[in-house]
Design an enzyme around this catalytic site. Structure first.
Site, PDB file in Angstrom:
ATOM      1  N   LYS A   1       0.731  -1.016   0.037  1.00  0.00           N
ATOM      2  CA  LYS A   1      -0.139   0.017  -0.079  1.00  0.00           C
ATOM      3  C   LYS A   1       0.914   1.106   0.062  1.00  0.00           C
ATOM      4  CE  LYS A   1      -4.318  -1.083   2.569  1.00  0.00           C
ATOM      5  NZ  LYS A   1      -4.951  -0.851   3.739  1.00  0.00           N
TER       6      LYS A   1
ATOM      7  N   ARG B   1     -17.995  -0.247  12.506  1.00  0.00           N
ATOM      8  CA  ARG B   1     -18.896   0.902  12.382  1.00  0.00           C
ATOM      9  C   ARG B   1     -20.144   0.635  11.724  1.00  0.00           C
ATOM     10  NH1 ARG B   1     -14.284   3.558   8.926  1.00  0.00           N
ATOM     11  NH2 ARG B   1     -14.567   1.369   8.120  1.00  0.00           N
TER      12      ARG B   1
HETATM   13  O1  PNS Z   1      -7.046  -0.772   9.358  1.00  0.00           O
HETATM   14  P1  PNS Z   1      -7.118  -1.957   8.338  1.00  0.00           P
HETATM   15  O2  PNS Z   1      -6.473  -1.457   7.102  1.00  0.00           O
HETATM   16  O3  PNS Z   1      -8.430  -2.671   8.128  1.00  0.00           O
HETATM   17  O4  PNS Z   1      -6.250  -3.098   9.251  1.00  0.00           O
HETATM   18  C1  PNS Z   1      -5.955  -4.357   8.691  1.00  0.00           C
HETATM   19  C2  PNS Z   1      -4.841  -5.522   9.054  1.00  0.00           C
HETATM   20  C3  PNS Z   1      -3.741  -4.625   9.147  1.00  0.00           C
HETATM   21  C4  PNS Z   1      -5.523  -5.657  10.389  1.00  0.00           C
HETATM   22  C5  PNS Z   1      -5.098  -6.715   7.930  1.00  0.00           C
HETATM   23  O5  PNS Z   1      -4.586  -6.064   6.931  1.00  0.00           O
HETATM   24  C6  PNS Z   1      -3.870  -7.552   8.579  1.00  0.00           C
HETATM   25  O6  PNS Z   1      -4.428  -8.343   9.485  1.00  0.00           O
HETATM   26  N1  PNS Z   1      -2.996  -7.651   7.812  1.00  0.00           N
HETATM   27  C7  PNS Z   1      -1.856  -8.763   8.350  1.00  0.00           C
HETATM   28  C8  PNS Z   1      -1.799 -10.082   7.219  1.00  0.00           C
HETATM   29  C9  PNS Z   1      -2.746 -11.107   7.678  1.00  0.00           C
HETATM   30  O7  PNS Z   1      -2.820 -11.448   8.795  1.00  0.00           O
HETATM   31  N2  PNS Z   1      -3.704 -11.278   6.809  1.00  0.00           N
HETATM   32  C10 PNS Z   1      -4.778 -12.597   6.889  1.00  0.00           C
HETATM   33  C11 PNS Z   1      -5.975 -11.810   7.691  1.00  0.00           C
HETATM   34  S1  PNS Z   1      -7.137 -12.002   6.348  1.00  0.00           S
END
Ligand code: PNS
Length: 165
Positions: free
Chosen positions: A42, A91
């Site tokens: 990102k 939310r």
């Molecule tokens: O605030 P966000 O962008 O909704 O946070 C997303 C986040 C960082 C919690 C999510 O992308 C994440 O857990 N990333 C780490 C990779 C991972 O574990 N992916 C598998 C879970 S579906």
């Protein structure tokens, strides 16, 4: 044994909605780790270091909260820190599908770590990091949506993104 929870997110930037969840979750667990997920693909508004700094300054009055960052899988990070729960804020119904899928995947990967969802306060229901970012970049008034102490960090990021263009 201390009950530790992880509240993960992009926090790019943190909002009052995030802070509401941090405060309420910190009251439910012995320790809450607010963890910034590092996603190199990102293109971020704030750097990971700025997000950690921002979260640190707005949680400094909460003794059982610490801020960290992680890369890789959330569930691996949660296991490493000995967490029993992952906190996510909801939310609106629009959040549900993504959160449901993430919770199912995380349970498949490790079924001893629970996903715990907290409903946002009504007044923060419309606030998101994306909205704050957009308003800030266009010079609009976003200050009622974020903790006061992170305004200088956002202003600095706006200046540096504008200079990049
Ligand atoms: O605030 P966000 O962008 O909704 O946070 C997303 C986040 C960082 C919690 C999510 O992308 C994440 O857990 N990333 C780490 C990779 C991972 O574990 N992916 C598998 C879970 S579906």
């Amino acid at each position: 044994m201390a009950r530790i929870a992880v509240y993960p997110g992009s926090f790019d930037p943190p909002t009052l909605g995030h802070m509401d969840i941090v405060r309420r979750a910190s009251g439910l667990f012995d320790e809450l780790i607010v963890a910034v997920g590092i996603n190199r693909s990102k293109s971020p508004f704030l750097t990971v270091e700025e997000r950690v700094e921002a979260l640190g300054c707005c949680t400094s009055d909460l003794p059982n909260v610490r801020v960290d960052s992680f890369s890789g899988l959330l569930i691996d990070y949660a296991k490493t820190v000995g967490a029993c729960a992952v906190i996510r804020g909801l939310r609106a119904i629009a959040d549900f599908e993504y959160e449901f899928q993430m919770a199912m995947v995380n349970r498949e990967l490790c079924d001893r770590i629970e996903s715990v969802f907290l409903m946002t306060n009504w007044e923060h229901g419309y606030v998101s990091s994306g909205i704050v970012k957009e308003i800030a970049m266009f010079g609009g008034e976003y200050r009622s949506m974020v903790p006061d102490c992170i305004v200088p960090i956002i202003e600095r990021a706006v200046r540096s993104h504008r200079a990049d263009r």
